[in-house]
Design a protein around this motif. Structure first.
Motif, PDB file in Angstrom:
ATOM      1  N   ASP A 178       0.842  -1.199   0.000  1.00 49.87           N
ATOM      2  CA  ASP A 178       0.000   0.000   0.000  1.00 49.87           C
ATOM      3  C   ASP A 178       0.883   1.258   0.000  1.00 49.87           C
ATOM      4  OD1 ASP A 178      -1.687   2.119   0.654  1.00 49.87           O
ATOM      5  OD2 ASP A 178      -2.902   0.905   2.012  1.00 49.87           O
ATOM      6  N   MET A 227       0.770   4.110   3.029  1.00 47.22           N
ATOM      7  CA  MET A 227       1.381   3.873   4.336  1.00 47.22           C
ATOM      8  C   MET A 227       2.825   4.377   4.408  1.00 47.22           C
ATOM      9  SD  MET A 227      -0.991   2.675   6.143  1.00 47.22           S
ATOM     10  CE  MET A 227      -2.652   2.057   5.806  1.00 47.22           C
ATOM     11  N   PRO A 262     -14.029   2.344  -0.473  1.00 45.96           N
ATOM     12  CA  PRO A 262     -15.245   3.162  -0.571  1.00 45.96           C
ATOM     13  C   PRO A 262     -14.891   4.644  -0.442  1.00 45.96           C
ATOM     14  CG  PRO A 262     -15.545   1.353   0.997  1.00 45.96           C
ATOM     15  CD  PRO A 262     -14.085   1.381   0.644  1.00 45.96           C
ATOM     16  N   THR A 298     -14.352   6.171   3.111  1.00 42.52           N
ATOM     17  CA  THR A 298     -13.118   5.704   3.759  1.00 42.52           C
ATOM     18  C   THR A 298     -11.902   6.348   3.115  1.00 42.52           C
ATOM     19  OG1 THR A 298     -14.202   3.590   4.242  1.00 42.52           O
ATOM     20  CG2 THR A 298     -11.791   3.628   4.350  1.00 42.52           C
ATOM     21  N   ARG A 323     -11.427  10.029   4.035  1.00 43.08           N
ATOM     22  CA  ARG A 323     -10.886  10.161   5.387  1.00 43.08           C
ATOM     23  C   ARG A 323      -9.395   9.878   5.418  1.00 43.08           C
ATOM     24  NH1 ARG A 323     -12.173   6.152   9.998  1.00 43.08           N
ATOM     25  NH2 ARG A 323     -11.530   7.369  11.801  1.00 43.08           N
ATOM     26  N   THR A 382      -6.764  12.761   6.447  1.00 41.59           N
ATOM     27  CA  THR A 382      -5.838  12.497   7.550  1.00 41.59           C
ATOM     28  C   THR A 382      -4.399  12.754   7.099  1.00 41.59           C
ATOM     29  OG1 THR A 382      -7.343  10.835   8.457  1.00 41.59           O
ATOM     30  CG2 THR A 382      -5.049  10.755   9.199  1.00 41.59           C
ATOM     31  N   ASP A 387     -23.916   5.551  -1.982  1.00 34.13           N
ATOM     32  CA  ASP A 387     -24.817   6.240  -1.064  1.00 34.13           C
ATOM     33  C   ASP A 387     -24.018   6.629   0.166  1.00 34.13           C
ATOM     34  OD1 ASP A 387     -27.630   6.019  -2.183  1.00 34.13           O
ATOM     35  OD2 ASP A 387     -26.947   3.939  -2.300  1.00 34.13           O
ATOM     36  N   VAL A 388     -23.865   7.917   0.380  1.00 37.10           N
ATOM     37  CA  VAL A 388     -23.042   8.407   1.491  1.00 37.10           C
ATOM     38  C   VAL A 388     -23.772   9.579   2.149  1.00 37.10           C
ATOM     39  CG1 VAL A 388     -20.810   9.341   2.175  1.00 37.10           C
ATOM     40  CG2 VAL A 388     -20.932   7.735   0.254  1.00 37.10           C
ATOM     41  N   ALA A 389     -24.085   9.417   3.432  1.00 35.96           N
ATOM     42  CA  ALA A 389     -24.898  10.418   4.115  1.00 35.96           C
ATOM     43  C   ALA A 389     -24.081  11.608   4.624  1.00 35.96           C
ATOM     44  CB  ALA A 389     -25.634   9.762   5.282  1.00 35.96           C
ATOM     45  N   ASP A 397     -11.389   3.551  17.176  1.00 36.17           N
ATOM     46  CA  ASP A 397     -11.857   4.275  15.996  1.00 36.17           C
ATOM     47  C   ASP A 397     -13.355   4.098  15.837  1.00 36.17           C
ATOM     48  OD1 ASP A 397     -11.481   5.877  13.711  1.00 36.17           O
ATOM     49  OD2 ASP A 397     -11.638   4.121  12.427  1.00 36.17           O
ATOM     50  N   VAL A 398     -13.939   5.021  15.105  1.00 37.08           N
ATOM     51  CA  VAL A 398     -15.323   4.918  14.695  1.00 37.08           C
ATOM     52  C   VAL A 398     -15.416   5.691  13.387  1.00 37.08           C
ATOM     53  CG1 VAL A 398     -16.024   6.954  16.044  1.00 37.08           C
ATOM     54  CG2 VAL A 398     -17.696   5.203  15.528  1.00 37.08           C
ATOM     55  N   ALA A 399     -16.157   5.165  12.418  1.00 38.96           N
ATOM     56  CA  ALA A 399     -16.210   5.794  11.097  1.00 38.96           C
ATOM     57  C   ALA A 399     -17.544   6.502  10.868  1.00 38.96           C
ATOM     58  CB  ALA A 399     -15.956   4.745  10.003  1.00 38.96           C
ATOM     59  N   ASP A 446      -8.206   8.949  10.445  1.00 40.80           N
ATOM     60  CA  ASP A 446      -7.850   7.548  10.214  1.00 40.80           C
ATOM     61  C   ASP A 446      -6.688   7.153  11.142  1.00 40.80           C
ATOM     62  OD1 ASP A 446      -6.872   5.133   9.230  1.00 40.80           O
ATOM     63  OD2 ASP A 446      -7.265   5.673   7.150  1.00 40.80           O
ATOM     64  N   ALA A 454      -4.863   4.410  11.225  1.00 40.83           N
ATOM     65  CA  ALA A 454      -3.758   3.655  10.600  1.00 40.83           C
ATOM     66  C   ALA A 454      -2.647   4.581  10.132  1.00 40.83           C
ATOM     67  CB  ALA A 454      -4.287   2.830   9.419  1.00 40.83           C
ATOM     68  N   GLN A 468     -15.822  -0.761   6.759  1.00 42.87           N
ATOM     69  CA  GLN A 468     -15.247   0.439   6.166  1.00 42.87           C
ATOM     70  C   GLN A 468     -14.344   0.208   4.979  1.00 42.87           C
ATOM     71  OE1 GLN A 468     -13.247   1.769   9.805  1.00 42.87           O
ATOM     72  NE2 GLN A 468     -11.364   2.033   8.684  1.00 42.87           N
ATOM     73  N   THR A 469     -13.749  -0.963   4.849  1.00 43.45           N
ATOM     74  CA  THR A 469     -12.758  -1.231   3.801  1.00 43.45           C
ATOM     75  C   THR A 469     -12.964  -2.650   3.282  1.00 43.45           C
ATOM     76  OG1 THR A 469     -11.212   0.095   5.126  1.00 43.45           O
ATOM     77  CG2 THR A 469     -10.285  -1.106   3.276  1.00 43.45           C
ATOM     78  N   PRO A 470     -12.941  -2.866   1.976  1.00 44.33           N
ATOM     79  CA  PRO A 470     -13.050  -4.244   1.478  1.00 44.33           C
ATOM     80  C   PRO A 470     -11.906  -5.086   2.037  1.00 44.33           C
ATOM     81  CG  PRO A 470     -13.234  -2.654  -0.337  1.00 44.33           C
ATOM     82  CD  PRO A 470     -12.812  -1.882   0.892  1.00 44.33           C
ATOM     83  N   PHE A 508      -9.825  -7.277   0.884  1.00 49.00           N
ATOM     84  CA  PHE A 508      -8.564  -7.328   0.139  1.00 49.00           C
ATOM     85  C   PHE A 508      -7.741  -6.065   0.390  1.00 49.00           C
ATOM     86  CE2 PHE A 508      -5.885  -6.545  -3.524  1.00 49.00           C
ATOM     87  CZ  PHE A 508      -5.267  -7.771  -3.693  1.00 49.00           C
ATOM     88  N   THR A 509      -8.385  -4.916   0.320  1.00 45.02           N
ATOM     89  CA  THR A 509      -7.698  -3.640   0.550  1.00 45.02           C
ATOM     90  C   THR A 509      -7.190  -3.554   1.986  1.00 45.02           C
ATOM     91  OG1 THR A 509      -9.138  -2.595  -1.093  1.00 45.02           O
ATOM     92  CG2 THR A 509      -7.975  -1.132   0.421  1.00 45.02           C
ATOM     93  N   GLN A 527      -3.327  -3.196   3.538  1.00 51.30           N
ATOM     94  CA  GLN A 527      -2.922  -2.140   4.475  1.00 51.30           C
ATOM     95  C   GLN A 527      -2.203  -2.741   5.671  1.00 51.30           C
ATOM     96  OE1 GLN A 527      -6.462  -0.198   5.840  1.00 51.30           O
ATOM     97  NE2 GLN A 527      -6.566   1.218   4.109  1.00 51.30           N
ATOM     98  N   ARG A 530     -24.483   4.322   7.172  1.00 53.19           N
ATOM     99  CA  ARG A 530     -25.018   5.227   6.145  1.00 53.19           C
ATOM    100  C   ARG A 530     -23.923   5.935   5.366  1.00 53.19           C
ATOM    101  NH1 ARG A 530     -28.780   6.699  10.264  1.00 53.19           N
ATOM    102  NH2 ARG A 530     -27.545   8.578  10.612  1.00 53.19           N
ATOM    103  N   ASN A 531     -22.710   5.981   5.920  1.00 48.78           N
ATOM    104  CA  ASN A 531     -21.585   6.563   5.173  1.00 48.78           C
ATOM    105  C   ASN A 531     -20.956   5.555   4.221  1.00 48.78           C
ATOM    106  OD1 ASN A 531     -21.708   9.128   6.285  1.00 48.78           O
ATOM    107  ND2 ASN A 531     -20.456   8.555   8.059  1.00 48.78           N
ATOM    108  N   GLY A 557     -22.728   3.086   2.408  1.00 45.88           N
ATOM    109  CA  GLY A 557     -23.594   2.492   1.393  1.00 45.88           C
ATOM    110  C   GLY A 557     -24.633   1.541   1.936  1.00 45.88           C
TER     111      GLY A 557
END
Lengths: 449, 449
Positions: free
Chosen positions: A80, A83, A107, A110, A113, A117, A203-205, B54-56, B80, B82, B105-107, B109-110, B114, B140-141, B143
């Motif tokens: 990555d 990093m 996404p 994410t 952010r 950061t 969809d992102v609120a 953390d919280v997203a 973030d 990380a 928050q992250t697939p 694989f991604t 990381q 909701r952030n 999707g």
């Protein structure tokens, strides 16, 4: 003259096979040290950014699988790139960090952010190289059955850009952060907004969970060569990575600039950076000997792996000695066009073509000759360069210690950095100009009385 | 005794309102310096990890929106976590980095890439705190229309763990990396494998694009308190973050350990870390005066914001002076149970309850008294502690300069670090033990002749 150092968090980036050289530290890519040393070197050389390429899959078209990519470390393993940035930031004060992130891999919430950061932690030194992922392998790692069709990838990218622009530009107004120690009030809720994005793909609120960073939107880089890619660059890109010839650069530049104007932008809002691979020697003969040595060490098969991945056609069966004139498929022709666009070719056989694809951007000479060449590119319309390497870090050591002093003597490269975020250094202002299409998502309110 | 420093890349983590204090640097969370200084402090104090919560999303249940969270900076803005790690790694040699990343928050694989990149760059110092996201705002952030139901979140987490375990443990065999300078061969394709994962939530083909990092799988942390959460911890977690009382810790520990044994694990494969907030003074009176000062500065409304988010019920209308006995809704009862579980309560009014929820883990005393207390927790079954702070970094300065020397004199905290990755320091071996359920995805082949 903008200088970006084109690198990748991998063993072998573009000139495959050279990772075995004793003057290569690319094998140590898993460790922090070589990256910290590289960042310091580039800042000493007045570079604007280290430009971190990336791919989130494997070039597995060659032979129908990943085997040859693995053997030759063709952009694999690949870590990555983001990093590396916080660590390199501790070793430098001014160097910018342009990192690649595909709209498929993370996404948009994410990703926004992450980028914010990084922009905070580096004091506004971040650029984002926007890519849409050309490898089917990437798509299959991220839940897509097959590669998203090219044009749909750009539709997806457009919506992704819209989401992140809303988060970066439209969620927190300037002045939203009060950080009032007496009242214990940190932010003014009247100045923070949901984005309520509901589109075809996302969809992102919101609201965004980060306060605005020095640049809000990172400097936007893109390298689209296709019709759709040029249109995307014209709308969004502030840095355009091109691999052209001096002859066709003016037309390419004029085409993208004209499109940009139709989006309300100005031609000067886009910086065109040509890809070049300087090979520097104390004398011309020394430089050419070095280039010949690199060419001789290149991995033919590594080159075929990457070419196969780029054009999406398995070229592994082609005899290296086959005359190129017998191979005029569409795929071969497109590679040949690319190679010839970039300069004189002299490609008689398939092996010549593969080697030319890896070394077509070679710029070989003494520091004076290289400085002359870069100046001639400036006159042809290059605002700057993505400096590519044969050997990391040796190629950049040669460039910084050899060519940069000559460029400095000519007033073409900075002696010292001005303060301020990356966009301010490049364009004179830290924030996206109001006329940029992505600035349309800004919230405008009357200032408080 | 395991020591983790529980922190968050935000303005106000748990004891809201204290960010305004002159001895707080939490307001500078957007900059690198305070984090580098903190990392050095923690390494000086022999800490095992900095544990980054953390919280997203935003705690927006209070008042039906984000306004109060914004005013009081309740875990907002939040960057973030990380991205702090590579920078802190440059300032330290041994400190571990436990970072939180939600499966939403992250697939996978991604995310796997990381984490592996971080584990490489830090020489194997990474732990992952697995969370499933309790806030509807997060969903909701990313999707999701509304919050994924609690049990489906754990199903999703199970499959996410399976995917990343396949990438970390099952794609590249030991010995796959040859890096042979003579033959220019980097990896042996016969020892690198696709994962071909096709599940209910995720489709990931592989092979993984990173070579194995020192630990392969980062050390796995989890803090599940629910029935489903305990089961998840029993199967996967190597570090279990608990907030219990000394009286009920043994039963909690025994319950999770018994479940772990059913997964083929051993009780000693799990380390239980109790959350505590030391408030240290040179004398007992000084310590209590400091605790009283903190309590007086707490933001009542900030506390209600976080409580509302935790229980998913808007508590903003409740009069602070309302007797708690008049408020026995399910939500209030669950908070009260939590507060009482953690120790003596003395909560007469709603305001008392809110304050107790923020300070329930206070451990107030002299360094000797704190050391006694930690020892008594050890006897109750705590392998270590997630040390929480009232003021960052002041609380950790007090702990490192006051309590750690006493713990060292008693032989309970290291004087110096042993070499090796984080898991080796914690469990004696760098890799997941074979009996861990996630090690089942390892590829086993006969070694080459």
């Amino acid at each position: 003259m903008v200088l970006n150092a084109f690198c990748m968090n991998t063993v072998s980036h573009l000139q495959h096979g050279l990772w075995v050289r004793p003057d290569s530290r690319q094998r140590e890519f898993n460790r922090l040290d070589p990256w910290l040393d590289l960042a310091r070197l580039l800042e000493r050389g007045g570079f604007d950014t280290i430009f971190l390429a990336d791919v989130a899959g494997i070039s597995d078209v060659h032979g129908g699988g990943p085997d040859a990519a693995l053997r030759h470390a063709v952009q694999l393993p690949v870590n990555d790139p983001a990093m590396l940035i916080p660590a390199m930031a501790t070793a430098t004060e001014h160097l910018g960090f342009a990192f690649t992130s595909s709209v498929l891999q993370t996404p948009p919430f994410t990703f926004a952010r992450q980028a914010t950061t990084l922009d905070h932690l580096t004091g506004g030194r971040i650029a984002w190289n926007i890519v849409t992922s050309h490898l089917a392998s990437t798509a299959r790692n991220l839940g897509f059955d097959a590669l998203v069709p090219h044009d749909e990838r750009y539709e997806r990218a457009e919506e992704y850009l819209e989401v992140v622009a809303k988060l970066w530009e439209g969620s927190w107004e300037d002045g939203a952060v009060l950080a009032d120690l007496d009242t214990q009030v940190y932010a003014d809720p009247a100045r923070v907004h949901a984005i309520d994005h509901h589109g075809r793909f996302y969809d992102v609120a919101g609201p965004f969970v980060c306060e605005p960073s020095p640049q809000r939107t990172p400097v936007l880089f893109q390298a689209g060569a296709s019709e759709r890619g040029r249109e995307f660059a014209a709308k969004h890109a502030e840095g355009v990575f091109v691999v052209a010839s001096r002859r066709n650069l003016p037309a390419l530049r004029a085409d993208i600039a004209a499109r940009a104007v139709r989006y309300g932008r100005r031609p000067a809002d886009l910086l065109f950076c040509q890809g070049l691979t300087p090979v520097v020697g104390g004398t011309e003969a020394e430089a050419h000997a070095k280039a010949d040595e690199y060419r001789a060490q290149l991995s033919f098969e590594g080159g075929v792996v990457q070419m196969s991945g780029m054009v999406g056609v398995d070229l592994s069966d082609i005899d290296p000695d086959r005359p190129i004139d017998e191979l005029r498929t569409d795929a071969i022709q497109s590679i040949l066009n690319g190679v010839q666009r970039a300069g004189p070719a002299g490609t008689q056989t398939f092996a010549d073509l593969v080697r030319a694809a890896m070394t077509g951007q070679f710029a070989v000479g003494t520091p004076e000759q290289l400085a002359d060449l870069l100046e001639s590119w400036q006159h042809a319309g290059a605002d700057g360069f993505n400096i590519m390497h044969s050997v990391l870090p040796a190629s950049f050591v040669d460039f910084v210690d050899g060519v940069v002093p000559v460029l400095r003597a000519r007033g073409l490269v900075r002696d010292h950095y001005e303060p301020g975020p990356l966009r301010q250094k490049l364009f004179g202002a830290a924030r996206l100009p109001d006329r940029h299409p992505d600035a349309a998502f800004r919230v405008r309110r009357a200032p408080l009385a």
